[in-house]
Design a protein around this motif. Sequence first.
Motif, short mmCIF file in Angstrom:
data_model
loop_
_atom_site.label_atom_id
_atom_site.label_comp_id
_atom_site.label_asym_id
_atom_site.label_seq_id
_atom_site.Cartn_x
_atom_site.Cartn_y
_atom_site.Cartn_z
N PRO B 403 0.83 -1.20 0.00
CA PRO B 403 0.00 0.00 0.00
C PRO B 403 0.87 1.26 0.00
CG PRO B 403 -0.35 -1.32 1.97
CD PRO B 403 0.75 -1.95 1.24
N ASN B 404 0.27 2.36 -0.30
CA ASN B 404 0.98 3.61 -0.41
C ASN B 404 1.16 4.21 0.99
OD1 ASN B 404 1.94 6.04 -1.20
ND2 ASN B 404 0.18 6.60 -2.45
N PRO B 405 2.40 4.36 1.46
CA PRO B 405 2.59 4.79 2.85
C PRO B 405 1.97 6.15 3.18
CG PRO B 405 4.67 4.05 1.92
CD PRO B 405 3.70 4.12 0.81
N SER B 406 2.08 7.10 2.28
CA SER B 406 1.57 8.42 2.64
C SER B 406 0.05 8.39 2.73
CB SER B 406 2.05 9.47 1.64
OG SER B 406 1.80 9.03 0.34
N LYS B 407 -0.58 7.57 1.87
CA LYS B 407 -2.03 7.47 1.93
C LYS B 407 -2.46 6.85 3.25
CE LYS B 407 -5.91 5.62 -0.66
NZ LYS B 407 -6.33 4.86 -1.83
N LEU B 408 -1.68 5.83 3.67
CA LEU B 408 -1.98 5.16 4.93
C LEU B 408 -1.88 6.14 6.09
CD1 LEU B 408 -2.57 2.32 5.82
CD2 LEU B 408 -0.16 1.97 6.14
N LEU B 409 -0.83 6.94 6.06
CA LEU B 409 -0.62 7.91 7.13
C LEU B 409 -1.78 8.90 7.18
CD1 LEU B 409 1.38 8.63 9.25
CD2 LEU B 409 2.55 10.10 7.62
N LYS B 410 -2.18 9.36 6.00
CA LYS B 410 -3.28 10.32 5.93
C LYS B 410 -4.54 9.75 6.56
CE LYS B 410 -4.75 11.11 1.83
NZ LYS B 410 -5.91 11.36 0.99
N GLN B 411 -4.80 8.45 6.26
CA GLN B 411 -6.00 7.84 6.81
C GLN B 411 -5.89 7.67 8.31
OE1 GLN B 411 -6.20 4.33 4.25
NE2 GLN B 411 -8.12 5.14 3.48
N LEU B 412 -4.65 7.35 8.80
CA LEU B 412 -4.47 7.19 10.24
C LEU B 412 -4.79 8.48 10.97
CD1 LEU B 412 -1.22 5.08 10.62
CD2 LEU B 412 -3.48 4.51 11.43
N LEU B 413 -4.38 9.59 10.36
CA LEU B 413 -4.56 10.86 11.05
C LEU B 413 -6.02 11.31 11.08
CD1 LEU B 413 -1.42 12.71 9.71
CD2 LEU B 413 -1.79 11.74 11.96
N VAL B 414 -6.85 10.65 10.29
CA VAL B 414 -8.25 11.04 10.24
C VAL B 414 -9.11 10.29 11.26
CG1 VAL B 414 -10.29 10.96 8.72
CG2 VAL B 414 -8.14 11.73 7.83
N LEU B 415 -8.53 9.24 11.83
CA LEU B 415 -9.29 8.42 12.76
C LEU B 415 -9.65 9.20 14.02
CD1 LEU B 415 -7.31 5.08 12.72
CD2 LEU B 415 -9.59 5.44 11.83
N GLN B 416 -10.57 8.62 14.78
CA GLN B 416 -10.90 9.18 16.08
C GLN B 416 -9.72 9.00 17.03
OE1 GLN B 416 -13.92 10.45 16.82
NE2 GLN B 416 -14.79 10.00 14.81
N PRO B 417 -9.54 9.92 17.99
CA PRO B 417 -8.40 9.80 18.90
C PRO B 417 -8.29 8.46 19.61
CG PRO B 417 -9.41 11.94 19.13
CD PRO B 417 -10.26 11.18 18.17
N GLU B 418 -9.44 7.90 20.09
CA GLU B 418 -9.33 6.61 20.80
C GLU B 418 -8.85 5.54 19.84
OE1 GLU B 418 -12.26 9.26 21.54
OE2 GLU B 418 -12.91 7.51 20.40
N GLN B 419 -9.37 5.60 18.60
CA GLN B 419 -8.94 4.61 17.63
C GLN B 419 -7.46 4.76 17.34
OE1 GLN B 419 -11.80 5.75 14.62
NE2 GLN B 419 -12.83 3.80 14.79
N GLN B 420 -7.00 6.02 17.25
CA GLN B 420 -5.59 6.24 16.97
C GLN B 420 -4.72 5.64 18.07
OE1 GLN B 420 -5.21 10.48 16.51
NE2 GLN B 420 -5.46 10.37 14.30
N LEU B 421 -5.19 5.82 19.31
CA LEU B 421 -4.43 5.28 20.44
C LEU B 421 -4.35 3.78 20.36
CD1 LEU B 421 -3.02 6.75 22.65
CD2 LEU B 421 -5.00 6.43 24.12
N ASN B 422 -5.49 3.15 20.04
CA ASN B 422 -5.50 1.69 19.91
C ASN B 422 -4.55 1.23 18.83
OD1 ASN B 422 -7.29 1.02 21.88
ND2 ASN B 422 -9.09 1.15 20.54
N VAL B 423 -4.62 1.91 17.69
CA VAL B 423 -3.76 1.54 16.57
C VAL B 423 -2.30 1.71 16.98
CG1 VAL B 423 -3.04 2.18 14.25
CG2 VAL B 423 -5.45 2.06 14.81
N TYR B 424 -2.03 2.81 17.68
CA TYR B 424 -0.65 3.08 18.10
C TYR B 424 -0.13 1.94 18.96
CZ TYR B 424 3.13 5.24 20.74
OH TYR B 424 4.33 5.50 21.34
N LYS B 425 -0.98 1.50 19.91
CA LYS B 425 -0.52 0.44 20.80
C LYS B 425 -0.25 -0.85 20.04
CE LYS B 425 -2.78 2.24 24.88
NZ LYS B 425 -4.12 2.33 25.44
#
Lengths: 445, 443
Positions: B403-425
């Motif tokens: 997959p395209n890394p920059s696109k992935l990053l863009k989508q990650l930054l759009v998530l809800q904060p709790e979701q981002q935290l989960n993904v981060y962990k």
Amino acid sequence: MSELRQRLGRDADGQLDSEEKESELENKLDGETVSDSECKSEVAQVAPVDDTPEVLNRALSNLSSRWKNWWVRGILTLAMIVFFFIIIYLGPMVLMMIVMCVQIKCFHEIITIGYNVYHSYELPWFRTLSWYFLLCVNYFFYGETVTDYFFTLVQREEPLRILSKYHRFISFALYLTGFCMFVLSLVKKHYRLQFYMFGWTHVTLLIVVTQSHLIIHNLFEGMIWFIVPISCVICNDIMAYMFGFFFGRTPLIKLSPKKTWEGFIGGFFATVVFGLLLSYVMSGYRCFVCPVEFNNDTNSFTVDCEPSELFQLQKYNIPTVLQSVIGWKTVRMYPFQIHSIALSTFASLIGPFGGFFASGFKRAFKIKDFANTIPGHGGIMDRFDCQYLMATFVNVYIASFIRGPNPSKLIQQFLTLRPDQQLHIFNTLKAHLVDKGMLPGSEDA
Amino acid sequence: MSELRKRGAGGDHEAESITDKDVDGEDRFGEQDLRSDADVPEVVPPTDSTPEIFKKALSGLSSRWKNWWIRGILTLAMISIFSLIIYMGSFMLMLLVLSIQVKCFHEIITIGYRVYHSYDLPWFRTLSWYFLLCVNYFFYGETVADYFATFVQRREQLQFLIRYHRFISFTLYLAGFCLFVLSLVKKQYRLQFYMFAWTHVTLLITVTQSHLVIQNLFEGMIWFLVPISSVICNDIAAYIFGFFFGRTPLIKLSPKKTWEGFIGGFFITVVFGFIVAYLLAQYQYFVCPVEYNSEANRFVTECEPSELFQLQKYSIPPLLQVVLGRETVNLYPFQLHSIALSTFASLIGPFGGFFASGFKRAFKIKDFADTIPGHGGIMDRFDCQYLMATFVHVYITSFIRGPNPSKLLKQLLVLQPEQQLNVYKMLKSHLIEKGILQPSLKG
């Protein structure tokens, strides 16, 4: 319906001139025929075959024909609504199966119309190929859905993992096989017919399968996104009919002479109000509001979560204009109810165009109903023609205004990146979270 | 071609008078055409549309050689134009693909009009072009959002268009759909539905595949050039083998194709693909993904070539060692992929050609159009390419590209904060497990 066709077929054959028989034969093999159009031109005058079940016939035998028809429709409507509630009660899995069955039945109905129009039952291979293409396209779409939503389940099972990794390639290979079989099955005198049926099958797939897939996506977002749109369309149908029955005067469109402007507008207002009420009632329950998730431990679907902001009561100020009418200054509503206004508006204003499209289609091919599955109502497609546009609209609406991307899908994509790319993304995400104050800044990595 | 149709239509009147009283008035268009196509006699040779220059230069030769020369000259002309455009860069290639797509769409729609005599349908020409525009807008908007991310970030209006892209595209499409429904006219329902379906199937074929071609192009020009040249080479090699050695017919649909041509073409194409891949893999210009450089405001193809395009030693299996006399060989891994691409081009690509032949026989036309003298229309040249483009795209997404890394990053930054935290962990535990990240010293 089938006995009707046979009867007319025999009549038409007798009328053919002997000189024309040769060209007729070639035409018949090639597709459209004069006898075909003659059949169709006579259909309009023949009375519809009555195939309501015996039970109903006996129960309503003493009423006049017009009331009997009305009662049959009414009873079947209630039966369908009750059936709908039972299915909702049974849960997401059963709903998915029902959507799938409805899709297959719709496909079957439309393809059967195509066979009847082109007299193409005897085409070599074609029935097999149509069902094969249906299978391929379903495999492709459901594979994508399964990969997205059942990610952990898929990772656990080795064969599933391979299937999902090369999913697109496998689907494409399956489709290509069907395509090559089609090319190899082209027979000298039937070229045009075969191409017509090929085109017919593909357009049907485009309509039926993609939209049923979108409905399942909506369902996974939360059952309320599935129930409210469908109920709005049904409500609009019923309300427009009633308003038209009592107040109808100005015809709406030449395609459907029974529709009236009064029905259209009355149905619009009634549907918006209905949508507001229904969303208010449903937003209170978790089982409707939460996204459907697959629980690995219990191996079943669960709908349990913390309801999102959309489904928490908030205070809204009523604009001063309406304050005098309603007598309140603020009102407590779910934000979802505001979205439901958009959904109901679409259902009442644009949804009927799906119905007009289907009416035009039926007139074009001179059929009265898509099939005779439901007594008094016609086929499954007759009930679902307005729903299709609705399903796509809801999906686009959710993707544009409500939902963000799917986290598990993102994780899945992340795991396929190279290590240096993974590290880069991880660090950027960490910096972003630290910025937002969600992570303590002093954490060392 | 047009005089052929008129002649056929003229023969109609006798047939019409017999059936007029039987045929319902509503379906005159539909029935009229279908009778006429069956009544059209064997297709006469098409009117000669070669330019005057050629005629004068070749006036001395016999008819068969003249035809051969014209085809030959036009083939060379097309190949030269193609090479020129490659030299001019990716942007020109994109424009070329877009123009070809529009022309193919136009050719197929024109055939539909002729088959159904539906030039006079209300609104229909407008609606067909409108749908083409909508679908192109949808696909190119998605592409632009992905590849021109930095360009888009700077401009407010574009950001709005990108964010609500799907909704806007759907609204545009719906407007066309509603216009279609409103344009249904009493006596022409069936015809209008046929043209509606014809338009949609054409869009499905031409627009989606041209979009896939452009995506392949962005992956690296080599992914665009090698498949297309393999298909062209297969066409030419199969023709030459068939010309010299052809004996056993291949398929009833195309009586000129032979098994000898098919198999000979296969081997030649694999070798050709192998060699072209070797030649092109050396240049960064062909091998690097196309990127948009914001400062220079143009496309650049500069990068560190990936593993696929770096020479590696391969041991030759003992069987071939005897033949070739060497133990190892230096190859680009991409050359192995090119074998897969050439195999597809020679074995499955021709089915696209058979499909187009069947289509032409079904609708009793000799060529899709008369755009290229001696060759027919643009669709005639590109019918085998379509399946190829889809195959290459599926191949790339399945076996090559992540997959395209920059696109992935863009989508990650759009998530809800709790979701981002989960993904981060989850990401953190994954990276630590793999040893890419050192566990933090703090607890």
